[in-house]
Design a protein around this motif. Structure first.
Motif, PDB file in Angstrom:
ATOM      1  N   ASP A 109       5.308   1.060   2.064  1.00 27.51           N
ATOM      2  CA  ASP A 109       5.504   2.511   1.979  1.00 27.51           C
ATOM      3  C   ASP A 109       4.969   3.220   3.221  1.00 27.51           C
ATOM      4  OD1 ASP A 109       6.748   2.360  -0.492  1.00 27.51           O
ATOM      5  OD2 ASP A 109       4.937   2.861  -1.628  1.00 27.51           O
ATOM      6  N   LEU A 110       3.785   2.835   3.648  1.00 29.55           N
ATOM      7  CA  LEU A 110       3.181   3.444   4.837  1.00 29.55           C
ATOM      8  C   LEU A 110       4.034   3.188   6.075  1.00 29.55           C
ATOM      9  CD1 LEU A 110       0.825   4.821   6.344  1.00 29.55           C
ATOM     10  CD2 LEU A 110      -0.238   2.564   6.480  1.00 29.55           C
ATOM     11  N   VAL A 149      -1.747 -15.371   4.924  1.00 26.85           N
ATOM     12  CA  VAL A 149      -2.940 -14.985   5.685  1.00 26.85           C
ATOM     13  C   VAL A 149      -4.198 -14.953   4.820  1.00 26.85           C
ATOM     14  CG1 VAL A 149      -3.943 -13.118   7.063  1.00 26.85           C
ATOM     15  CG2 VAL A 149      -1.534 -13.711   7.338  1.00 26.85           C
ATOM     16  N   ILE A 150      -4.071 -14.511   3.573  1.00 28.25           N
ATOM     17  CA  ILE A 150      -5.228 -14.402   2.672  1.00 28.25           C
ATOM     18  C   ILE A 150      -4.878 -15.084   1.344  1.00 28.25           C
ATOM     19  CG2 ILE A 150      -6.983 -12.830   1.749  1.00 28.25           C
ATOM     20  CD1 ILE A 150      -5.710 -10.636   3.538  1.00 28.25           C
ATOM     21  N   ILE A 169       5.689  -8.342   3.830  1.00 30.46           N
ATOM     22  CA  ILE A 169       4.241  -8.104   3.811  1.00 30.46           C
ATOM     23  C   ILE A 169       3.606  -8.890   2.671  1.00 30.46           C
ATOM     24  CG2 ILE A 169       2.452  -6.360   3.458  1.00 30.46           C
ATOM     25  CD1 ILE A 169       4.497  -4.380   4.817  1.00 30.46           C
ATOM     26  N   HIS A 170       4.244  -8.884   1.517  1.00 31.01           N
ATOM     27  CA  HIS A 170       3.747  -9.605   0.351  1.00 31.01           C
ATOM     28  C   HIS A 170       3.585 -11.097   0.666  1.00 31.01           C
ATOM     29  CE1 HIS A 170       3.725 -10.463  -4.106  1.00 31.01           C
ATOM     30  NE2 HIS A 170       4.052 -11.652  -3.620  1.00 31.01           N
ATOM     31  N   GLU A 171       4.637 -11.705   1.191  1.00 29.66           N
ATOM     32  CA  GLU A 171       4.581 -13.141   1.481  1.00 29.66           C
ATOM     33  C   GLU A 171       3.619 -13.442   2.622  1.00 29.66           C
ATOM     34  OE1 GLU A 171       5.633 -15.072  -0.684  1.00 29.66           O
ATOM     35  OE2 GLU A 171       7.070 -13.816  -1.738  1.00 29.66           O
ATOM     36  N   ARG A 184       0.127  -5.142  -4.663  1.00 23.61           N
ATOM     37  CA  ARG A 184      -0.328  -3.805  -4.249  1.00 23.61           C
ATOM     38  C   ARG A 184      -0.295  -3.666  -2.736  1.00 23.61           C
ATOM     39  NH1 ARG A 184      -6.229  -1.159  -5.327  1.00 23.61           N
ATOM     40  NH2 ARG A 184      -5.704   0.914  -4.563  1.00 23.61           N
ATOM     41  N   LEU A 185      -0.788  -4.658  -2.030  1.00 29.45           N
ATOM     42  CA  LEU A 185      -0.765  -4.632  -0.566  1.00 29.45           C
ATOM     43  C   LEU A 185       0.665  -4.518  -0.056  1.00 29.45           C
ATOM     44  CD1 LEU A 185      -2.067  -4.928   2.227  1.00 29.45           C
ATOM     45  CD2 LEU A 185      -1.973  -7.403   1.904  1.00 29.45           C
ATOM     46  N   GLY A 186       1.570  -5.334  -0.586  1.00 27.70           N
ATOM     47  CA  GLY A 186       2.963  -5.287  -0.141  1.00 27.70           C
ATOM     48  C   GLY A 186       3.586  -3.925  -0.335  1.00 27.70           C
TER      49      GLY A 186
END
Length: 66
Positions: A53-54, A35-36, A28-30, A46-48
């Motif tokens: 976790d979700l 993507v952004i 997700i981090h990469e 934080r996003l990763g």
């Protein structure tokens, strides 16, 4: 280094030896870097973490080798 992002190639690389949850976080981090690309590193981290976790709580896991 666990992962790399290549935004101009729309590609990421991730160390396959990572445990499943860490791999999800790094993927997700990469992907966020691709993507952004304008997001700063703190926001990407934080996003990763939070998305991993979700998704982990929802039962997402690496598919087994067939």
């Amino acid at each position: 280094m666990w992962g790399l992002a290549f935004p101009h190639e729309w590609r990421i690389e991730i160390d396959p030896a990572l445990d499943d949850k860490t791999l999800l976080d790094i993927a997700i981090h990469e992907a966020a870097h691709v993507v952004i690309p304008e997001l700063d590193e703190a926001k990407v981290d934080r996003l990763g973490r939070h998305a991993a976790d979700l998704l982990w709580r929802m039962g997402f896991r690496r598919a087994g080798e067939e």
